[in-house]
Design an enzyme around this catalytic site. Structure first.
Site, PDB file in Angstrom:
ATOM      1  N   ARG A 205       2.373  -1.371 -11.544  1.00 24.92           N
ATOM      2  CA  ARG A 205       1.627  -2.203 -10.580  1.00 24.92           C
ATOM      3  C   ARG A 205       2.336  -2.205  -9.231  1.00 24.92           C
ATOM      4  O   ARG A 205       3.278  -2.969  -9.000  1.00 24.92           O
ATOM      5  CB  ARG A 205       1.489  -3.618 -11.149  1.00 24.92           C
ATOM      6  CG  ARG A 205       0.686  -3.599 -12.440  1.00 24.92           C
ATOM      7  CD  ARG A 205       0.532  -4.961 -13.047  1.00 24.92           C
ATOM      8  NE  ARG A 205      -0.268  -4.853 -14.271  1.00 24.92           N
ATOM      9  CZ  ARG A 205      -0.460  -5.854 -15.111  1.00 24.92           C
ATOM     10  NH1 ARG A 205       0.076  -7.034 -14.884  1.00 24.92           N
ATOM     11  NH2 ARG A 205      -1.203  -5.679 -16.195  1.00 24.92           N
ATOM     12  N   SER A 282     -12.624  -3.019 -21.697  1.00 26.88           N
ATOM     13  CA  SER A 282     -11.871  -3.524 -20.547  1.00 26.88           C
ATOM     14  C   SER A 282     -10.731  -2.576 -20.215  1.00 26.88           C
ATOM     15  O   SER A 282     -10.138  -1.974 -21.105  1.00 26.88           O
ATOM     16  CB  SER A 282     -11.299  -4.910 -20.908  1.00 26.88           C
ATOM     17  OG  SER A 282     -10.413  -5.386 -19.914  1.00 26.88           O
ATOM     18  N   HIS A 284      -8.414  -4.046 -18.196  1.00 24.83           N
ATOM     19  CA  HIS A 284      -7.528  -5.097 -17.692  1.00 24.83           C
ATOM     20  C   HIS A 284      -7.727  -5.286 -16.174  1.00 24.83           C
ATOM     21  O   HIS A 284      -6.779  -5.540 -15.437  1.00 24.83           O
ATOM     22  CB  HIS A 284      -6.067  -4.712 -17.982  1.00 24.83           C
ATOM     23  CG  HIS A 284      -5.189  -5.879 -18.355  1.00 24.83           C
ATOM     24  ND1 HIS A 284      -4.799  -6.148 -19.643  1.00 24.83           N
ATOM     25  CD2 HIS A 284      -4.606  -6.842 -17.581  1.00 24.83           C
ATOM     26  CE1 HIS A 284      -4.010  -7.206 -19.656  1.00 24.83           C
ATOM     27  NE2 HIS A 284      -3.890  -7.659 -18.418  1.00 24.83           N
ATOM     28  N   ASP A 315     -15.663  -6.402 -19.317  1.00 23.37           N
ATOM     29  CA  ASP A 315     -15.226  -7.015 -18.055  1.00 23.37           C
ATOM     30  C   ASP A 315     -14.709  -5.948 -17.105  1.00 23.37           C
ATOM     31  O   ASP A 315     -14.575  -4.779 -17.453  1.00 23.37           O
ATOM     32  CB  ASP A 315     -14.188  -8.132 -18.285  1.00 23.37           C
ATOM     33  CG  ASP A 315     -12.802  -7.622 -18.672  1.00 23.37           C
ATOM     34  OD1 ASP A 315     -12.510  -6.421 -18.531  1.00 23.37           O
ATOM     35  OD2 ASP A 315     -11.988  -8.450 -19.122  1.00 23.37           O
TER      36      ASP A 315
HETATM   37  C1  FMN Z   1      -4.000 -12.055 -12.184  1.00 23.00           C
HETATM   38  C2  FMN Z   1      -4.512 -11.527 -13.477  1.00 23.00           C
HETATM   39  C3  FMN Z   1      -3.860 -11.866 -14.639  1.00 23.00           C
HETATM   40  C4  FMN Z   1      -4.333 -11.366 -15.877  1.00 23.00           C
HETATM   41  N1  FMN Z   1      -3.709 -11.748 -17.025  1.00 23.00           N
HETATM   42  C5  FMN Z   1      -4.183 -11.329 -18.212  1.00 23.00           C
HETATM   43  C6  FMN Z   1      -3.594 -11.775 -19.427  1.00 23.00           C
HETATM   44  O1  FMN Z   1      -2.622 -12.526 -19.442  1.00 23.00           O
HETATM   45  N2  FMN Z   1      -4.163 -11.312 -20.577  1.00 23.00           N
HETATM   46  C7  FMN Z   1      -5.240 -10.473 -20.607  1.00 23.00           C
HETATM   47  O2  FMN Z   1      -5.700 -10.103 -21.676  1.00 23.00           O
HETATM   48  N3  FMN Z   1      -5.816 -10.054 -19.458  1.00 23.00           N
HETATM   49  C8  FMN Z   1      -5.319 -10.467 -18.276  1.00 23.00           C
HETATM   50  N4  FMN Z   1      -5.921 -10.050 -17.124  1.00 23.00           N
HETATM   51  C9  FMN Z   1      -7.134  -9.207 -17.188  1.00 23.00           C
HETATM   52  C10 FMN Z   1      -8.394 -10.085 -17.275  1.00 23.00           C
HETATM   53  O3  FMN Z   1      -8.472 -10.739 -18.509  1.00 23.00           O
HETATM   54  C11 FMN Z   1      -9.665  -9.232 -17.112  1.00 23.00           C
HETATM   55  O4  FMN Z   1      -9.649  -8.193 -18.040  1.00 23.00           O
HETATM   56  C12 FMN Z   1      -9.843  -8.665 -15.689  1.00 23.00           C
HETATM   57  O5  FMN Z   1      -9.375  -9.574 -14.732  1.00 23.00           O
HETATM   58  C13 FMN Z   1     -11.310  -8.350 -15.436  1.00 23.00           C
HETATM   59  O6  FMN Z   1     -11.470  -7.702 -14.213  1.00 23.00           O
HETATM   60  P1  FMN Z   1     -11.865  -8.442 -12.838  1.00 23.00           P
HETATM   61  O7  FMN Z   1     -10.614  -9.135 -12.370  1.00 23.00           O
HETATM   62  O8  FMN Z   1     -12.265  -7.318 -11.963  1.00 23.00           O
HETATM   63  O9  FMN Z   1     -12.980  -9.400 -13.146  1.00 23.00           O
HETATM   64  C14 FMN Z   1      -5.449 -10.518 -15.906  1.00 23.00           C
HETATM   65  C15 FMN Z   1      -6.104 -10.186 -14.708  1.00 23.00           C
HETATM   66  C16 FMN Z   1      -5.639 -10.679 -13.501  1.00 23.00           C
HETATM   67  C17 FMN Z   1      -6.367 -10.312 -12.241  1.00 23.00           C
END
Ligand code: FMN
Length: 388
Positions: A205, A282, A284, A315
């Site tokens: 990242r 997803s 992430h 997502d």
């Molecule tokens: C700041 C941030 C923290 C995240 N933390 C986690 C987490 O702790 N566990 C997890 O499964 N996904 C995590 N995600 C991923 C989200 O669950 C999700 O898959 C993603 O944000 C979806 O995309 P979008 O931000 O474009 O809506 C995180 C995403 C962001 C932006």
């Protein structure tokens, strides 16, 4: 001494500046500028407007953590662009006076298919409670990230939500330790667990690293302050968690188990074989591997492989009601949003999350009416077409 005409002009300008009309004019011109940033959630006309408000509210290190993708952020961009590859097929002269947006997930009826994705760090003093309360107001499902649960036990988040929430698990190589966590959240009454599998091998990242170089405050929850700890090329983790671990997980709990982070038909089939109760397509939010492929582009192969045996959610990049609609048309049972509500909570707390959910729900309502689909079940493959 200044001539009379000068004095009169100055007096007139002073009068103008103190007048409410001037204040109105100034805010009007600010609102017309491209760099207008909302200062109250009610001002937002779409969820993207919360992004600038969050950026303004957060210090650079926090913003970097929230915004980051991986490598060149091709996947992050693709997630958003992916939705433009599908177009709507509106239908006319349908009585849409009653629109039912509810969906069933494991025997629970949710009034909206738009759920809040798990996010490990929430930049607001009330953290997961603010999000849970907003989920209650807007009657949405929220998934509590394991990082959040460490600070606020899931029982207390359920209290704030006034009902069940789902729990998101990260497994470690010490799987016995992971199973202890599973037992604990199960005994707290958690109905559904989401196991996230897409960060196990590590990530790169760069936006997080870049912005934390200029953020000297001590904030261990999302970034370290020592610039030397950023590892060029990313954080590699020696992962030993496999599909066998899924078997152990399945045997260890009666909770429903969804696997989050699936992008291929091969893994979708393995999810079903190893007893997963659902799949979340997803990447992430573009924060795991730099695949360059939008999550919405991966949905079809997963849905086709699963053939209705378990529900599939998706997502990544969802910012509009039309995005939600397209995902449902491609076979998703429900969708999750991440950053939009993170922007909302960072800038305005609970009210920000409520506003984000309200806008998305409203937009979905409009597009369902436009397409003559009165229920989620009526949204199908014929509701959209792939851009040629
Ligand atoms: C700041 C941030 C923290 C995240 N933390 C986690 C987490 O702790 N566990 C997890 O499964 N996904 C995590 N995600 C991923 C989200 O669950 C999700 O898959 C993603 O944000 C979806 O995309 P979008 O931000 O474009 O809506 C995180 C995403 C962001 C932006």
């Amino acid at each position: 001494m200044a001539p009379d005409s000068d004095r009169n002009r100055r007096a007139f300008l002073r009068l103008l500046l103190s007048s409410p009309l001037f204040a109105y004019g100034a805010s009007l011109s600010a609102a017309l500028q491209d760099d207008f940033v909302i200062t109250r959630p009610e001002q937002a006309i779409n969820v993207m407007e919360f992004e600038a408000a969050a950026r303004k509210a957060l210090p650079p290190g926090h913003w970097g953590y929230l915004a980051t993708g991986v490598d060149d952020e091709e996947t992050l961009k693709a997630n958003r662009e992916g939705y433009s590859h599908f177009q709507l097929r509106p239908r006319r002269l349908v009585d849409t006076s009653k629109i039912d947006m509810s969906v069933d997930l494991f025997g629970t009826q949710w009034e909206t298919p738009i759920a809040l994705a798990p996010c490990g760090t929430i930049f607001h003093p009330e953290g997961a409670y603010a999000v849970a309360r907003a989920a209650q107001t807007r009657k949405a499902l929220t998934i509590v990230a394991s990082g959040q649960e460490e600070q606020r036990p899931i029982e207390t988040v359920m209290k704030a939500r006034g009902g069940p929430v789902w729990y998101q698990l990260y497994a470690s190589n010490d799987f016995d330790d992971t199973l202890k966590t599973v037992k604990r959240v199960e005994s707290a009454g958690t109905p559904v667990m989401v196991w996230t599998v897409d960060t196990l091998p590590g990530t790169n990242r760069e936006t997080t690293q870049r912005l934390r170089r200029i953020d000297t405050r001590d904030c261990k929850s999302c970034h370290t302050t020592d610039p030397r700890t950023g590892r060029p090329g990313g954080e590699f983790r020696s992962n030993t968690v496999t599909w066998e671990s899924m078997r152990r997980l399945r045997d260890a709990t009666k909770m429903k188990v969804l696997i989050k982070g699936i992008l291929t038909s091969e893994d979708a089939e393995l999810c079903v074989q190893y007893g997963a109760d659902g799949i979340i397509v997803s990447n992430h939010g573009g924060r795991s591997a730099e695949t360059g492929r939008a999550s919405i582009e991966c949905l079809t192969e997963v849905v086709q492989t699963v053939r209705g045996r378990v529900p599939v959610l998706v997502d990544g990049g969802i910012r509009r009601g039309t995005d939600v609609f397209k995902a449902l048309a491609l076979g998703a049972r429900a969708v999750l949003v991440g950053r939009p509500y993170q922007w909302g909570v960072s800038a305005f707390g609970q009210a920000g999350v409520e506003a984000v959910l309200s806008i998305l729900q409203n937009e979905l309502h409009v597009v369902m009416s436009q397409c003559g689909t009165r229920s989620i079940a009526e949204i199908g493959p014929n509701s959209i077409v792939r851009r040629s």
